[in-house]
Design a protein around this motif. Structure first.
Motif, PDB file in Angstrom:
ATOM      1  N   MET A 246      34.348  71.205  39.057  1.00 27.24           N
ATOM      2  CA  MET A 246      34.727  72.574  38.730  1.00 27.24           C
ATOM      3  C   MET A 246      34.481  72.848  37.247  1.00 27.24           C
ATOM      4  SD  MET A 246      38.210  72.950  41.015  1.00 27.24           S
ATOM      5  CE  MET A 246      38.652  74.532  40.327  1.00 27.24           C
ATOM      6  N   ALA A 247      34.767  71.841  36.399  1.00 26.17           N
ATOM      7  CA  ALA A 247      34.541  71.993  34.959  1.00 26.17           C
ATOM      8  C   ALA A 247      33.057  72.240  34.673  1.00 26.17           C
ATOM      9  CB  ALA A 247      35.023  70.743  34.217  1.00 26.17           C
ATOM     10  N   ASP A 248      32.185  71.513  35.369  1.00 24.73           N
ATOM     11  CA  ASP A 248      30.740  71.726  35.203  1.00 24.73           C
ATOM     12  C   ASP A 248      30.364  73.153  35.610  1.00 24.73           C
ATOM     13  OD1 ASP A 248      30.204  69.184  34.264  1.00 24.73           O
ATOM     14  OD2 ASP A 248      29.804  68.351  36.242  1.00 24.73           O
ATOM     15  N   ALA A 249      31.004  73.630  36.683  1.00 21.67           N
ATOM     16  CA  ALA A 249      30.727  74.992  37.158  1.00 21.67           C
ATOM     17  C   ALA A 249      31.195  76.035  36.139  1.00 21.67           C
ATOM     18  CB  ALA A 249      31.407  75.229  38.505  1.00 21.67           C
ATOM     19  N   LYS A 252      28.508  76.633  33.421  1.00 13.47           N
ATOM     20  CA  LYS A 252      27.224  77.225  33.799  1.00 13.47           C
ATOM     21  C   LYS A 252      27.283  78.751  33.735  1.00 13.47           C
ATOM     22  CE  LYS A 252      25.798  73.453  36.850  1.00 13.47           C
ATOM     23  NZ  LYS A 252      25.499  73.062  38.260  1.00 13.47           N
ATOM     24  N   SER A 253      26.226  79.334  33.215  1.00 10.91           N
ATOM     25  CA  SER A 253      26.161  80.797  33.148  1.00 10.91           C
ATOM     26  C   SER A 253      26.101  81.365  34.560  1.00 10.91           C
ATOM     27  CB  SER A 253      24.928  81.239  32.364  1.00 10.91           C
ATOM     28  OG  SER A 253      25.010  80.783  31.039  1.00 10.91           O
ATOM     29  N   GLY A 254      26.857  82.401  34.810  1.00  9.76           N
ATOM     30  CA  GLY A 254      26.864  83.008  36.122  1.00  9.76           C
ATOM     31  C   GLY A 254      28.137  83.804  36.353  1.00  9.76           C
ATOM     32  N   LEU A 256      30.920  83.130  37.945  1.00  7.18           N
ATOM     33  CA  LEU A 256      32.189  82.425  37.750  1.00  7.18           C
ATOM     34  C   LEU A 256      32.571  82.405  36.278  1.00  7.18           C
ATOM     35  CD1 LEU A 256      34.580  80.727  38.689  1.00  7.18           C
ATOM     36  CD2 LEU A 256      33.107  78.692  38.580  1.00  7.18           C
ATOM     37  N   LYS A 257      31.624  82.040  35.432  1.00  3.99           N
ATOM     38  CA  LYS A 257      31.905  81.973  33.999  1.00  3.99           C
ATOM     39  C   LYS A 257      32.247  83.354  33.447  1.00  3.99           C
ATOM     40  CE  LYS A 257      30.164  79.982  29.717  1.00  3.99           C
ATOM     41  NZ  LYS A 257      29.094  79.171  29.106  1.00  3.99           N
ATOM     42  N   GLU A 258      31.496  84.361  33.888  1.00  3.73           N
ATOM     43  CA  GLU A 258      31.755  85.732  33.433  1.00  3.73           C
ATOM     44  C   GLU A 258      33.151  86.198  33.838  1.00  3.73           C
ATOM     45  OE1 GLU A 258      28.631  88.114  35.008  1.00  3.73           O
ATOM     46  OE2 GLU A 258      27.060  87.108  33.855  1.00  3.73           O
ATOM     47  N   SER A 259      33.531  85.861  35.076  1.00  3.57           N
ATOM     48  CA  SER A 259      34.849  86.249  35.570  1.00  3.57           C
ATOM     49  C   SER A 259      35.959  85.567  34.770  1.00  3.57           C
ATOM     50  CB  SER A 259      34.972  85.893  37.056  1.00  3.57           C
ATOM     51  OG  SER A 259      36.283  86.140  37.525  1.00  3.57           O
ATOM     52  N   MET A 260      35.772  84.269  34.467  1.00  3.31           N
ATOM     53  CA  MET A 260      36.785  83.529  33.712  1.00  3.31           C
ATOM     54  C   MET A 260      36.902  84.052  32.285  1.00  3.31           C
ATOM     55  SD  MET A 260      36.616  79.593  34.982  1.00  3.31           S
ATOM     56  CE  MET A 260      38.146  79.230  34.117  1.00  3.31           C
ATOM     57  N   GLY A 265      39.341  85.136  28.267  1.00  2.67           N
ATOM     58  CA  GLY A 265      38.794  85.329  26.938  1.00  2.67           C
ATOM     59  C   GLY A 265      37.473  84.616  26.722  1.00  2.67           C
ATOM     60  N   PRO A 266      36.657  85.108  25.770  1.00  2.00           N
ATOM     61  CA  PRO A 266      35.356  84.489  25.470  1.00  2.00           C
ATOM     62  C   PRO A 266      35.521  83.024  25.064  1.00  2.00           C
ATOM     63  CG  PRO A 266      35.539  86.636  24.430  1.00  2.00           C
ATOM     64  CD  PRO A 266      36.907  86.296  24.951  1.00  2.00           C
ATOM     65  N   GLY A 267      34.693  82.178  25.623  1.00  4.12           N
ATOM     66  CA  GLY A 267      34.739  80.754  25.286  1.00  4.12           C
ATOM     67  C   GLY A 267      35.759  79.955  26.087  1.00  4.12           C
ATOM     68  N   ALA A 268      36.640  80.643  26.822  1.00  2.00           N
ATOM     69  CA  ALA A 268      37.698  79.944  27.559  1.00  2.00           C
ATOM     70  C   ALA A 268      37.143  78.974  28.613  1.00  2.00           C
ATOM     71  CB  ALA A 268      38.648  80.952  28.210  1.00  2.00           C
ATOM     72  N   PRO A 269      36.139  79.378  29.417  1.00  2.00           N
ATOM     73  CA  PRO A 269      35.624  78.452  30.444  1.00  2.00           C
ATOM     74  C   PRO A 269      35.113  77.142  29.849  1.00  2.00           C
ATOM     75  CG  PRO A 269      34.800  80.671  30.822  1.00  2.00           C
ATOM     76  CD  PRO A 269      35.451  80.673  29.477  1.00  2.00           C
ATOM     77  N   ASP A 270      34.368  77.245  28.731  1.00  2.00           N
ATOM     78  CA  ASP A 270      33.826  76.040  28.094  1.00  2.00           C
ATOM     79  C   ASP A 270      34.946  75.167  27.538  1.00  2.00           C
ATOM     80  OD1 ASP A 270      30.763  76.359  28.033  1.00  2.00           O
ATOM     81  OD2 ASP A 270      31.463  78.301  27.345  1.00  2.00           O
ATOM     82  N   TYR A 271      35.956  75.805  26.947  1.00  2.00           N
ATOM     83  CA  TYR A 271      37.066  75.041  26.366  1.00  2.00           C
ATOM     84  C   TYR A 271      37.871  74.341  27.464  1.00  2.00           C
ATOM     85  CZ  TYR A 271      41.142  73.796  23.602  1.00  2.00           C
ATOM     86  OH  TYR A 271      42.149  73.091  22.989  1.00  2.00           O
TER      87      TYR A 271
END
Length: 282
Positions: A246-249, A252-254, A256-260, A265-271
């Protein structure tokens, strides 16, 4: 009272390190001898033990000091959290050891025929029996009838690609029986919703830490809670691989990342992804 040399022998911590802990105010001696030598009582030894627990999680000394000086510092609660994190690590190590044992015994052959046709049919029956009336109506509108939906479900579930996905799910659950049991005994919608809301709160707390070191105890404590809740939600003994995927997902740009990013907030999925990987040592 014990001298600095005695403390060093008991804990295997060098005298030089103990002197440094005194210098930065992390562990002050209880008293000094007339000659100026440091002395430590049992309470100081307990404090040192707590420091060593924190160091086990690679927590910076400045963060340890700040945490232990907090007015609301709850030693018992922290120890329970640390124990939970160590249990997760222990479970992961045991799983890795088991995998290595399987390789050494030649038992690690991949079988993509994970579930038989009868088992897939059983999974289908369970899924349909747990559908709400609105979901059943939607399926009938799309496929024409439940019978036609069943035919397509079983055909697709038996394909090579689907079997590979089922193999992955089986690995997440720790075995075929566990995966089947979880599929046949799903949590009620109310329970699922409660767990999802709790995970949402955890995500928000982690996202609020964005920009800080993912190896701090506070962040690892939140991921430990995420691990615990996920086990309840997915009915798994070990969610390591699932949460790592799930962390890898998340990274990834797409959609899911946009929704998160929109939610947290910006950068939250990567963090969040980096925090998960740090927690599991990846």
């Amino acid at each position: 009272m014990r001298t600095v040399n005695e403390i060093s022998k008991i804990t295997s911590i060098s005298v030089r390190t103990l002197h440094y802990y005194d210098k930065i105010g992390l562990l002050k001696p209880t008293a000094y001898t007339e000659a100026g030598y440091r002395l430590y009582d049992d309470k100081a030894l307990e404090t040192l033990q707590q420091i060593l627990f924190f160091r086990e999680f690679d927590m910076p000394l400045k963060d340890i000091k700040a945490t232990m000086e907090r007015p609301d510092f709850d030693r018992e609660a922290v120890l329970n959290s640390q124990r939970a994190i160590l249990e997760v690590k222990k479970s992961r190590l045991e799983r890795l050891i088991s995998s290595i044992d399987g390789i050494l015994k030649g038992e690690n052959e991949m079988d993509f025929e994970v579930f038989s046709r009868d088992e897939i049919k059983e999974l289908y029956d369970t899924m349909v029996s747990n559908m709400e009336s609105g979901q059943v109506d939607a399926v009938v509108r799309k496929y024409g009838s439940l019978e036609k939906y069943e035919e397509q479900f079983i055909e697709k579930a038996g394909s090579g690609r689907a079997q590979k996905n089922l193999q992955k799910v089986t690995e997440w659950y720790g075995g075929r029986k566990e995966a089947l049991d979880a599929a046949k005994n799903p949590a009620g919608s109310g329970v699922m919703d409660a767990y999802q809301k709790r995970i949402d709160k955890i995500y928000r707390k982690i996202a609020a830490k964005a920009g800080t070191d993912v190896n701090t105890f506070e962040v690892k404590e939140l991921i430990g809670e995420y691990d615990f809740v996920s086990k309840q939600l997915y009915q798994m003994k070990d969610v390591t691989e699932l949460l790592l995927e799930m962390a890898d997902a998340f990274k990834k740009s797409g959609p899911l990342k946009e929704s998160m990013e929109e939610q947290y907030g910006p950068g939250a999925p990567d963090y969040i992804a980096e925090a998960v990987k740090a927690f599991y040592g990846r």
